[in-house]
Design a protein around this motif. Structure first.
Motif, mmCIF file in Angstrom:
data_model
loop_
_atom_site.group_PDB
_atom_site.id
_atom_site.type_symbol
_atom_site.label_atom_id
_atom_site.label_comp_id
_atom_site.label_asym_id
_atom_site.label_seq_id
_atom_site.Cartn_x
_atom_site.Cartn_y
_atom_site.Cartn_z
ATOM 1 N N LEU A 1 34.087 54.833 37.172
ATOM 2 C CA LEU A 1 33.891 53.485 37.688
ATOM 3 C C LEU A 1 32.467 53.240 38.186
ATOM 4 N N GLN A 2 31.756 54.300 38.543
ATOM 5 C CA GLN A 2 30.399 54.134 39.059
ATOM 6 C C GLN A 2 29.341 54.097 37.966
ATOM 7 N N GLU A 3 29.690 54.504 36.760
ATOM 8 C CA GLU A 3 28.680 54.509 35.698
ATOM 9 C C GLU A 3 28.301 53.078 35.326
ATOM 10 N N PRO A 4 27.045 52.857 34.971
ATOM 11 C CA PRO A 4 26.636 51.495 34.604
ATOM 12 C C PRO A 4 27.289 51.080 33.284
ATOM 13 N N LEU A 5 27.772 49.849 33.259
ATOM 14 C CA LEU A 5 28.425 49.310 32.067
ATOM 15 C C LEU A 5 27.626 48.125 31.546
ATOM 16 N N ASP A 6 27.669 47.940 30.236
ATOM 17 C CA ASP A 6 27.004 46.803 29.615
ATOM 18 C C ASP A 6 27.787 45.543 29.955
ATOM 19 N N ARG A 7 27.172 44.635 30.685
ATOM 20 C CA ARG A 7 27.871 43.433 31.149
ATOM 21 C C ARG A 7 28.248 42.479 30.019
ATOM 22 N N THR A 8 27.605 42.606 28.887
ATOM 23 C CA THR A 8 27.939 41.705 27.779
ATOM 24 C C THR A 8 29.175 42.175 27.013
ATOM 25 N N SER A 9 29.573 43.443 27.183
ATOM 26 C CA SER A 9 30.728 43.953 26.433
ATOM 27 C C SER A 9 31.914 44.269 27.334
ATOM 28 N N ALA B 1 40.321 31.995 38.827
ATOM 29 C CA ALA B 1 40.069 30.863 37.937
ATOM 30 C C ALA B 1 38.599 30.442 37.947
ATOM 31 N N ALA B 2 37.884 30.802 38.981
ATOM 32 C CA ALA B 2 36.488 30.359 39.085
ATOM 33 C C ALA B 2 35.584 31.228 38.232
ATOM 34 N N SER B 3 34.582 30.625 37.663
ATOM 35 C CA SER B 3 33.533 31.382 36.997
ATOM 36 C C SER B 3 32.222 30.945 37.622
ATOM 37 N N PHE B 4 31.222 31.759 37.466
ATOM 38 C CA PHE B 4 29.983 31.546 38.178
ATOM 39 C C PHE B 4 28.910 30.993 37.246
ATOM 40 N N PRO B 5 28.121 30.032 37.711
ATOM 41 C CA PRO B 5 27.046 29.488 36.865
ATOM 42 C C PRO B 5 25.944 30.519 36.701
ATOM 43 N N PRO B 6 25.124 30.386 35.652
ATOM 44 C CA PRO B 6 24.027 31.333 35.462
ATOM 45 C C PRO B 6 23.029 31.210 36.602
ATOM 46 N N HIS B 7 22.420 32.323 36.938
ATOM 47 C CA HIS B 7 21.457 32.385 38.027
ATOM 48 C C HIS B 7 20.111 31.859 37.532
ATOM 49 N N PRO B 8 19.509 30.874 38.226
ATOM 50 C CA PRO B 8 18.217 30.361 37.768
ATOM 51 C C PRO B 8 17.119 31.393 38.004
ATOM 52 N N THR C 1 18.702 29.119 30.876
ATOM 53 C CA THR C 1 19.943 28.584 30.297
ATOM 54 C C THR C 1 20.387 29.387 29.089
ATOM 55 N N SER C 2 19.729 30.523 28.821
ATOM 56 C CA SER C 2 20.078 31.305 27.639
ATOM 57 C C SER C 2 21.356 32.105 27.836
ATOM 58 N N GLY C 3 21.665 32.471 29.083
ATOM 59 C CA GLY C 3 22.846 33.293 29.330
ATOM 60 C C GLY C 3 24.096 32.457 29.446
ATOM 61 N N GLY C 4 25.248 33.114 29.307
ATOM 62 C CA GLY C 4 26.519 32.431 29.439
ATOM 63 C C GLY C 4 26.949 32.394 30.897
ATOM 64 N N ARG C 5 28.225 32.106 31.095
ATOM 65 C CA ARG C 5 28.755 32.056 32.445
ATOM 66 C C ARG C 5 29.246 33.455 32.835
ATOM 67 N N TRP C 6 29.219 33.732 34.134
ATOM 68 C CA TRP C 6 29.688 35.015 34.639
ATOM 69 C C TRP C 6 31.177 34.940 34.914
ATOM 70 N N VAL C 7 31.905 35.978 34.501
ATOM 71 C CA VAL C 7 33.352 36.048 34.682
ATOM 72 C C VAL C 7 33.680 37.389 35.329
ATOM 73 N N ALA D 1 42.338 54.191 39.377
ATOM 74 C CA ALA D 1 41.391 53.540 40.283
ATOM 75 C C ALA D 1 40.902 52.255 39.622
ATOM 76 N N GLU D 2 40.629 51.243 40.443
ATOM 77 C CA GLU D 2 40.227 49.937 39.929
ATOM 78 C C GLU D 2 38.996 49.428 40.667
ATOM 79 N N THR D 3 38.252 48.558 39.990
ATOM 80 C CA THR D 3 37.148 47.842 40.607
ATOM 81 C C THR D 3 36.982 46.525 39.868
ATOM 82 N N VAL D 4 36.140 45.665 40.392
ATOM 83 C CA VAL D 4 35.851 44.380 39.754
ATOM 84 C C VAL D 4 34.362 44.323 39.481
ATOM 85 N N ARG D 5 34.007 43.922 38.248
ATOM 86 C CA ARG D 5 32.606 43.760 37.852
ATOM 87 C C ARG D 5 32.432 42.385 37.243
ATOM 88 N N LEU D 6 31.248 41.827 37.405
ATOM 89 C CA LEU D 6 30.922 40.561 36.757
ATOM 90 C C LEU D 6 30.362 40.833 35.376
#
Length: 162
Positions: free
Chosen positions: A73-81, A106-113, A129-135, A153-158
């Protein structure tokens, strides 16, 4: 000079006291009652001792599985996949799985400027504006060290939405 006795005989400390034959030792009933109590305590403690022994035998595998689950769970993961994350493997006799699924949030996050900096010639200073929304994705690591014995074990990642 001679010492004379006044007629009282001292009891010898090495001589056993006199007893009646009816008063010597325990009766058979007393011995059986004591033996019954000892056997009842042994019968009550035996399952607990075997259970604690089994727990101690499994402790090494459980600790190794928990350490591996945390490391996964601590290893870095590719956020796009993150939307289709599914990994399996075996490490030092421990079988592990790493899965992801979108959360029920239900909420998703807008891209960070982007940070506003001094404008360079030919450089866009507007928000990214090139990136998508964060989920939020729920990442679950499951590690098994024996049949029927596993740790989860569980965790939450964006991650980026598809």
């Amino acid at each position: 000079m001679k010492f004379a006795s006044i007629g009282i005989r001292a009891a010898s400390p090495s001589a056993p006291p006199r007893r009646n034959d009816n008063e010597a030792g325990f009766t058979l009933l007393e011995a059986l009652a004591a033996l019954t109590l000892i056997l009842a305590f042994a019968a009550a403690l035996t399952p607990l001792l075997f259970h604690s022994r089994r727990i101690m035998l499994d402790a090494d595998g459980r600790v190794a599985a928990q350490i591996l689950a945390r490391a996964l769970l601590q290893e870095p993961l590719d956020r796009t996949s993150l939307s289709n994350l599914a990994r399996d493997g075996t490490t030092e006799g421990l079988e592990w799985q790493l899965r992801s699924e979108p959360t029920d949030i239900a909420a998703s996050f807008p891209p960070h400027p982007q940070k506003q900096t001094a404008a360079q010639p030919g450089q866009n200073t507007g928000p990214d504006t090139s990136g998508g929304r964060w989920v939020p994705y729920r990442i679950v690591a499951t590690v098994a060290w024996a049949p029927g014995q596993s740790v989860r074990a569980e965790t939450v990642r964006l991650g980026k939405a598809e």
